[in-house]
Design a protein around this motif. Structure first.
Motif, PDB file in Angstrom:
ATOM      1  N   UNK A  37       0.839  -1.200   0.000  1.00 12.37           N
ATOM      2  CA  UNK A  37       0.000   0.000   0.000  1.00 12.37           C
ATOM      3  C   UNK A  37       0.874   1.251   0.000  1.00 12.37           C
ATOM      4  N   UNK A  38       0.229   2.404  -0.045  1.00 15.54           N
ATOM      5  CA  UNK A  38       0.962   3.653  -0.228  1.00 15.54           C
ATOM      6  C   UNK A  38       1.860   4.015   0.947  1.00 15.54           C
ATOM      7  N   UNK A  39       1.511   3.587   2.161  1.00 16.87           N
ATOM      8  CA  UNK A  39       2.387   3.874   3.300  1.00 16.87           C
ATOM      9  C   UNK A  39       3.717   3.139   3.158  1.00 16.87           C
ATOM     10  N   UNK A  40       3.686   1.906   2.639  1.00 12.85           N
ATOM     11  CA  UNK A  40       4.933   1.183   2.360  1.00 12.85           C
ATOM     12  C   UNK A  40       5.804   1.970   1.382  1.00 12.85           C
ATOM     13  N   UNK A  41       5.169   2.462   0.318  1.00 18.97           N
ATOM     14  CA  UNK A  41       5.914   3.137  -0.741  1.00 18.97           C
ATOM     15  C   UNK A  41       6.484   4.465  -0.271  1.00 18.97           C
ATOM     16  N   UNK A  42       5.710   5.212   0.509  1.00 18.40           N
ATOM     17  CA  UNK A  42       6.197   6.486   1.054  1.00 18.40           C
ATOM     18  C   UNK A  42       7.383   6.230   1.978  1.00 18.40           C
ATOM     19  N   UNK A  43       7.271   5.205   2.812  1.00 22.35           N
ATOM     20  CA  UNK A  43       8.360   4.862   3.726  1.00 22.35           C
ATOM     21  C   UNK A  43       9.636   4.540   2.958  1.00 22.35           C
ATOM     22  N   UNK A  44       9.531   3.676   1.969  1.00 21.28           N
ATOM     23  CA  UNK A  44      10.714   3.268   1.201  1.00 21.28           C
ATOM     24  C   UNK A  44      11.334   4.455   0.474  1.00 21.28           C
ATOM     25  N   UNK A  45      10.506   5.252  -0.167  1.00 25.97           N
ATOM     26  CA  UNK A  45      11.017   6.371  -0.962  1.00 25.97           C
ATOM     27  C   UNK A  45      11.638   7.452  -0.086  1.00 25.97           C
ATOM     28  N   UNK A  46      10.990   7.780   1.035  1.00 24.60           N
ATOM     29  CA  UNK A  46      11.512   8.829   1.902  1.00 24.60           C
ATOM     30  C   UNK A  46      12.820   8.422   2.580  1.00 24.60           C
ATOM     31  N   UNK A 153      11.218   4.077  11.396  1.00 16.67           N
ATOM     32  CA  UNK A 153      10.265   5.032  10.831  1.00 16.67           C
ATOM     33  C   UNK A 153       9.060   5.114  11.760  1.00 16.67           C
ATOM     34  N   UNK A 154       8.647   6.317  12.088  1.00 11.65           N
ATOM     35  CA  UNK A 154       7.507   6.497  12.978  1.00 11.65           C
ATOM     36  C   UNK A 154       6.239   5.915  12.365  1.00 11.65           C
ATOM     37  N   UNK A 155       5.368   5.410  13.241  1.00  6.34           N
ATOM     38  CA  UNK A 155       4.031   4.995  12.822  1.00  6.34           C
ATOM     39  C   UNK A 155       3.024   5.586  13.790  1.00  6.34           C
ATOM     40  N   UNK A 156       1.830   5.922  13.287  1.00 10.76           N
ATOM     41  CA  UNK A 156       0.815   6.485  14.187  1.00 10.76           C
ATOM     42  C   UNK A 156       0.551   5.561  15.373  1.00 10.76           C
ATOM     43  N   UNK A 157       0.328   6.154  16.550  1.00  7.44           N
ATOM     44  CA  UNK A 157      -0.031   5.445  17.780  1.00  7.44           C
ATOM     45  C   UNK A 157       1.158   4.756  18.454  1.00  7.44           C
ATOM     46  N   UNK A 158       2.369   4.921  17.904  1.00  3.93           N
ATOM     47  CA  UNK A 158       3.539   4.301  18.530  1.00  3.93           C
ATOM     48  C   UNK A 158       4.580   5.370  18.831  1.00  3.93           C
ATOM     49  N   UNK A 159       5.152   5.299  20.005  1.00 11.91           N
ATOM     50  CA  UNK A 159       6.214   6.225  20.392  1.00 11.91           C
ATOM     51  C   UNK A 159       7.561   5.622  20.063  1.00 11.91           C
ATOM     52  N   UNK A 169      14.131   8.228  11.046  1.00 13.62           N
ATOM     53  CA  UNK A 169      13.845   9.067   9.890  1.00 13.62           C
ATOM     54  C   UNK A 169      12.417   9.573   9.975  1.00 13.62           C
ATOM     55  N   UNK A 170      12.239  10.866   9.750  1.00 16.07           N
ATOM     56  CA  UNK A 170      10.903  11.457   9.737  1.00 16.07           C
ATOM     57  C   UNK A 170      10.224  11.171   8.413  1.00 16.07           C
ATOM     58  N   UNK A 171       9.073  10.552   8.459  1.00 16.35           N
ATOM     59  CA  UNK A 171       8.286  10.232   7.274  1.00 16.35           C
ATOM     60  C   UNK A 171       6.850  10.642   7.563  1.00 16.35           C
ATOM     61  N   UNK A 172       6.132  11.229   6.584  1.00 18.40           N
ATOM     62  CA  UNK A 172       4.721  11.559   6.810  1.00 18.40           C
ATOM     63  C   UNK A 172       3.961  10.341   7.323  1.00 18.40           C
ATOM     64  N   UNK A 173       3.288  10.502   8.464  1.00 20.84           N
ATOM     65  CA  UNK A 173       2.623   9.362   9.086  1.00 20.84           C
ATOM     66  C   UNK A 173       1.275   9.096   8.421  1.00 20.84           C
ATOM     67  N   UNK A 174       1.124   7.892   7.903  1.00 20.82           N
ATOM     68  CA  UNK A 174      -0.098   7.487   7.215  1.00 20.82           C
ATOM     69  C   UNK A 174      -0.647   6.253   7.925  1.00 20.82           C
ATOM     70  N   UNK A 175      -1.822   6.385   8.512  1.00 21.07           N
ATOM     71  CA  UNK A 175      -2.403   5.285   9.279  1.00 21.07           C
ATOM     72  C   UNK A 175      -3.112   4.314   8.330  1.00 21.07           C
ATOM     73  N   UNK A 176      -2.291   3.642   7.504  1.00 18.62           N
ATOM     74  CA  UNK A 176      -2.783   2.663   6.537  1.00 18.62           C
ATOM     75  C   UNK A 176      -2.141   1.327   6.863  1.00 18.62           C
ATOM     76  N   UNK A 177      -2.912   0.265   6.789  1.00 20.46           N
ATOM     77  CA  UNK A 177      -2.374  -1.076   6.999  1.00 20.46           C
ATOM     78  C   UNK A 177      -2.968  -2.027   5.978  1.00 20.46           C
ATOM     79  N   UNK A 178      -2.255  -3.108   5.726  1.00 22.45           N
ATOM     80  CA  UNK A 178      -2.756  -4.115   4.799  1.00 22.45           C
ATOM     81  C   UNK A 178      -4.053  -4.726   5.321  1.00 22.45           C
TER      82      UNK A 178
END
Length: 210
Positions: A37-46, A153-159, A169-178
Motif C-alpha cells: 500500500x501507499x504507506x509502504x511506498x512512502x516509507x521506502x522512498x523517503x 520510521x515512525x508509525x501512528x499510535x507508537x512512540x 527518519x521522519x516520514x509523513x505518518x499514514x495510518x494505513x495497513x494491509x
C-alpha cells in the motif's frame, strides 16, 4: 560514512562528502505486503532520499516468523502487486531471496546470505516504529546488528525510542495497513487512494481478499 547522533522524530542528515565511492548503500524494507500500500511506498522512498541511499529493495517474506500468519495469500500475487506498485518508480526495487528460500523468514538468516553474496554493500534495514519495541525478541538480534544498520520510521499510535542503535527518519505518518485494506475489500468498500491504482485493479481482476 558519518551520521549525526539522532533522537526520535529528528530528520537524518548524512555527511555525503564522506560517503565511500566503492560501496553501495542499500535499504531493505521487509514485509508480508498483503497487499502493498501507499504507506509502504512512502516509507521506502523517503528513507532512500533522506539517507541518500542508492536503492531501497522491498523484500516480501515467504512466511512471517510470528504466530499470526495474516491469512497470507500466495506469493505469486504478492510479488506481482509489488512489481505493479514500483513500476517506473526510481530507486525502488524488489529482493526475492525469502520467496526463493521458502520456509519461515528470519531476518538474520536472510541478511547473512545477502551480505555474503554482496560484500560491497552496506545494508540499512527499515522497520516501523511499532517493530522497534520487539527488537530484543528478534532471532539472533545481537548478531544481526553486525550485519545491518537499523532505520526506524515512525508509525501512528507508537512512540519511538529504543536502546538499540537505530537511525530515526521522519516520514509523513499514514495510518494505513494491509489488514485495513483487506477488511474494506471484504466489506465491498473500495480502498481508493490507499494503494496504487494498478494494484487495486489487479486485486479486483484476480478476486483477491473477497
Amino acid at each position: 560514512m558519518a551520521l549525526e547522533l539522532l533522537t526520535p522524530f529528528t530528520k537524518v542528515e548524512l555527511e555525503t562528502q564522506d560517503k565511500p565511492t566503492d560501496r553501495k548503500q542499500v535499504g531493505i524494507l521487509g514485509g508480508n505486503f498483503n497487499p502493498i500500500h501507499n504507506a509502504h511506498l512512502v516509507m521506502a522512498d523517503q528513507v532512500r532520499q533522506q539517507l541518500g541511499l542508492d536503492q531501497v529493495l522491498l523484500m516480501p517474506e515467504y512466511l512471517p516468523p510470528h504466530v499470526d500468519k495474516k491469512g497470507t495469500i500466495d506469493e505469486k500475487h504478492r510479488l506481482k502487486m509489488l512489481e505493479l506498485a514500483i513500476a517506473d518508480v526510481p530507486g525502488l526495487g524488489i529482493e526475492t531471496i525469502e520467496l526463493e528460500r521458502k520456509g519461515i523468514s528470519y531476518t538474520y538468516d536472510t541478511m547473512a546470505l545477502l551480505t555474503e553474496a554482496h560484500p560491497d554493500v552496506d545494508y540499512y534495514f527499515i522497520i516501523g516504529g511499532d517493530m522497534v519495541d520487539y527488537l530484543p525478541k528478534w532471532h539472533r538480534i545481537d548478531d544481526l546488528l553486525h550485519l545491518v544498520q537499523f532505520v526506524g520510521v515512525q508509525r501512528p499510535k507508537y512512540r519511538a525510542g529504543t536502546s538499540y542503535p537505530v537511525i530515526w527518519v521522519d516520514v509523513p505518518m499514514m495510518d494505513i495497513s494491509s489488514s485495513l485494506i483487506r477488511e474494506k475489500i471484504q466489506k465491498g468498500c473500495q480502498p481508493n487512494f490507499l494503494l496504487p491504482a494498478a494494484v487495486l485493479d489487479y486485486i479486483e481482476k484476480e478476486g483477491l481478499y473477497q
